[in-house]
Design an enzyme around this catalytic site. Structure first.
Site, mmCIF file in Angstrom:
data_model
loop_
_atom_site.group_PDB
_atom_site.id
_atom_site.type_symbol
_atom_site.label_atom_id
_atom_site.label_comp_id
_atom_site.label_asym_id
_atom_site.label_seq_id
_atom_site.Cartn_x
_atom_site.Cartn_y
_atom_site.Cartn_z
ATOM 1 N N GLY A 185 52.335 -6.932 -27.976
ATOM 2 C CA GLY A 185 51.427 -7.662 -28.862
ATOM 3 C C GLY A 185 50.123 -7.990 -28.152
ATOM 4 C CD GLU A 241 62.350 -12.578 -27.117
ATOM 5 O OE1 GLU A 241 61.554 -11.708 -26.741
ATOM 6 O OE2 GLU A 241 62.438 -12.960 -28.298
ATOM 7 C CD GLU A 267 55.254 -13.183 -37.693
ATOM 8 O OE1 GLU A 267 55.872 -13.989 -36.967
ATOM 9 O OE2 GLU A 267 54.660 -13.534 -38.725
ATOM 10 C CE LYS A 301 56.361 2.936 -33.450
ATOM 11 N NZ LYS A 301 57.826 3.062 -33.266
ATOM 12 N N GLY A 353 57.117 -7.460 -32.589
ATOM 13 C CA GLY A 353 57.741 -6.871 -31.405
ATOM 14 C C GLY A 353 57.557 -7.796 -30.222
ATOM 15 C CB SER A 354 57.991 -7.183 -26.655
ATOM 16 O OG SER A 354 57.111 -6.099 -26.488
ATOM 17 C CB THR A 355 55.069 -11.649 -25.780
ATOM 18 O OG1 THR A 355 55.694 -12.497 -26.757
ATOM 19 C CG2 THR A 355 53.784 -12.307 -25.305
ATOM 20 C CB CYS A 380 61.901 -13.080 -32.809
ATOM 21 S SG CYS A 380 62.002 -13.204 -34.598
#
Ligand code: NAD
Length: 500
Positions: free
Chosen positions: A258, A406, A275, A201, A253-255, A309
């Site tokens: 995740g 971030e 990641e 996706k 993607g973002s923490t 990132c």
């Protein structure tokens, strides 16, 4: 639309302020992107198919705010169909000798090279990143990744994961918008080389190169169902990562997302690699060659508008050289050209979306409110589209949000240190641990510092260097698992954890 910024009418690249040279516009033709359909469905079982639902999303050119195409918001039923197609294809694909699978990967790599101009222009239009980067970095990396993992397909016995290692099965792969086609290659190439089939996706603001890649799979004669692409936003992503018939989830993607996927999969047998985000320190010691380090800092934070990132978003500069260094850095920042991503002279393109622009604006406003000092070169920005000037904050403390969170934009937070030990302590003072940079002329200092930094990648006297043979991944809240190199095979192989 850009906030608090002077506007001009068209997205034109800027001449360097105070520089010796002016640059005539050198625009790439948008027509080189090839035909963009007005609307897209999914790619399932080797065919372009309609969604079972009626909801459609739009992808816009962030430099002009023009709608490029509509695409389907994938439903749970669409995800079911895609996973079933991948499951059906798995038996034959995984039974192929590695040397046969390699032929398809080599073929995909060659087609990417042949269609590189088309892919570079399409990526630039859909993402907002400069053509110079898509042409010279993203697309060559995509080809390199497929070439590299094609080479592994028939050598898996020698990868260090035991004899005859087996694929995991069906991989669900969810990727972000910052390097759309490159992230796709990082996910799909190792999965296919090891005999898995995939459902991928793409991000909701950048689906076009993934859909074009589906055409490339057909052109390469890839067996039906080995690669499936389902579009949509986080709801589609969640349906895919939670699907009971996937054997492996790979997420970039973002923490926060995740973390939610890790919670979702805890206690199941589904393999997971993450990641996630980063807040990298780029450490400049007082013996660093200043001009070289300035180039590295600029590349570290302004490459890809800072939507990286592993961006070097915290500059740690030794106090004794701070003034000299910041003066040189500001001088260099004043020559960055912000504007039309399709102009070959452009250094900094458009911010990917209005949502991302709002996030950058919110965090930089917080930086000022918390007392840091903001500086940007004077710089005209186009009147339409999403833009943000390259920005530097000094007087930043470790408690400031701009030092901790971030930003994912062209914003550099500058902190200082006196001793190497203080530099290491400040560099590691973050929940993230993806990358770091060290600038010094002493090899011994590089080794001393690198061995103490909690980061998956440490660059010395360079930054943002990638190679398919080199593993990449994080510590702490930057995720787990590695992509690239021999290590990048492991997430797609059914091997028990072992010391390799
Ligand atoms: P994001 O987490 O919002 O979205 C990433 C992808 O996940 C998108 O495709 C999105 O649709 C999907 N998604 C959203 N919610 C989901 C859910 N609940 N379940 C499953 N999928 C879901 O991140 P973003 O804003 O698109 O990307 C930026 C982030 O990605 C940054 O934090 C950046 O650091 C990180 N990133 C990390 C790496 C790395 O290799 N470590 C590389 C690139 C980007």
């Amino acid at each position: 639309m850009a906030k608090n910024t002077k506007k001009t009418d068209a997205p034109v690249a800027q001449a360097p302020r105070g520089g010796l040279f002016t640059y005539a516009p050198a625009p790439e033709s948008p027509a080189a992107a090839g035909d963009i359909a007005t609307s897209y469905g999914h790619f399932i079982g080797g065919e372009f198919v309609d969604s079972s639902g009626s909801e459609a999303l739009k992808t816009v050119n962030p430099a002009t705010e023009q709608v490029l195409a509509e695409f389907a918001q994938g439903t749970g039923e669409d995800v079911d169909r895609a996973v079933a197609a991948a499951r059906r294809a798995f038996a034959d694909w995984s039974a192929l000798p590695g040397s046969e699978r390699a032929k398809y990967l080599f073929r995909i790599a060659r087609i990417v090279q042949e269609r590189s101009r088309e892919l570079a222009v399409l990526e630039s239009i859909d993402n907002g990143k400069p053509i110079r980067e898509t042409r010279d970095f993203d697309v060559p990396m995509v080809a390199a990744w497929f070439f590299y993992y094609a080479g592994w397909a028939d050598k898996l016995d020698y990868a260090g994961y035991g004899p005859n290692p087996k694929p995991v099965g069906v991989a669900a792969q969810v990727i972000p918008w910052n390097f759309p086609l490159m992230m796709l290659a990082w996910k799909i190439a190792p999965a296919l080389a090891t005999g898995n089939t995939v459902v991928l996706k793409p991000a909701e603001t950048t689906p076009l190169t993934a859909l074009r890649f589906a055409e490339i799979c057909r052109q390469a004669g890839l067996p039906k169902g080995v690669v499936n692409i389902v579009t949509g936003d986080g709801r589609t992503g969640a349906a895919l990562t939670a699907h009971p018939d996937v054997d492996k989830v790979a997420f970039t993607g973002s923490t926060p997302v995740g973390r939610s996927i890790a919670r979702q999969l805890a206690g199941t047998r589904t393999k997971l690699s993450l990641e996630l985000g980063g807040k990298a320190a780029n450490i400049v010691f007082d013996d660093a060659p200043i001009d070289q380090a300035v180039e590295g800092i600029v590349n570290g934070i302004f490459f890809n508008q800072g939507h990286v990132c592993c961006a070097g978003s915290r500059l740690l500069v030794q106090e004794s050289v701070q003034d000299e260094f910041l003066e040189a850095l500001k001088r260099r920042m004043s020559t960055l050209r912000v504007g039309d991503p399709l102009d070959k002279n452009t250094d900094i393109g458009a911010i990917n979306s209005s949502a991302q622009l709002s996030r950058i604006t919110e965090l930089t406003d917080a930086g000022e409110a918390e007392g840091a000092e903001r500086w940007s070169p004077s710089c005209d920005l186009p009147g339409t589209g999403y833009w943000f000037r390259p920005t530097l904050f000094t007087g930043v403390s470790q408690a400031h949000r701009i030092a901790r969170e971030e930003i994912f934009g062209p914003v550099l937070s500058v902190l200082t240190f006196r001793t190497p030990a203080e530099a290491v302590e400040k560099a590691n003072n973050t929940p993230y641990g993806l990358s770091a940079g060290i600038w010094t002329e002493k090899g011994s200092r590089i080794l001393w510092t690198a061995s103490r930094l909690k980061a998956g990648v440490v660059w010395a006297n360079t930054f943002n260097k990638f190679d398919p043979a080199s593993p990449f991944g994080g510590y702490k809240e930057s995720g787990y698992g590695r992509e690239g190199g021999r290590h990048g095979l492991e997430p797609y192989l059914n091997v028990e954890a072992r010391d390799v």
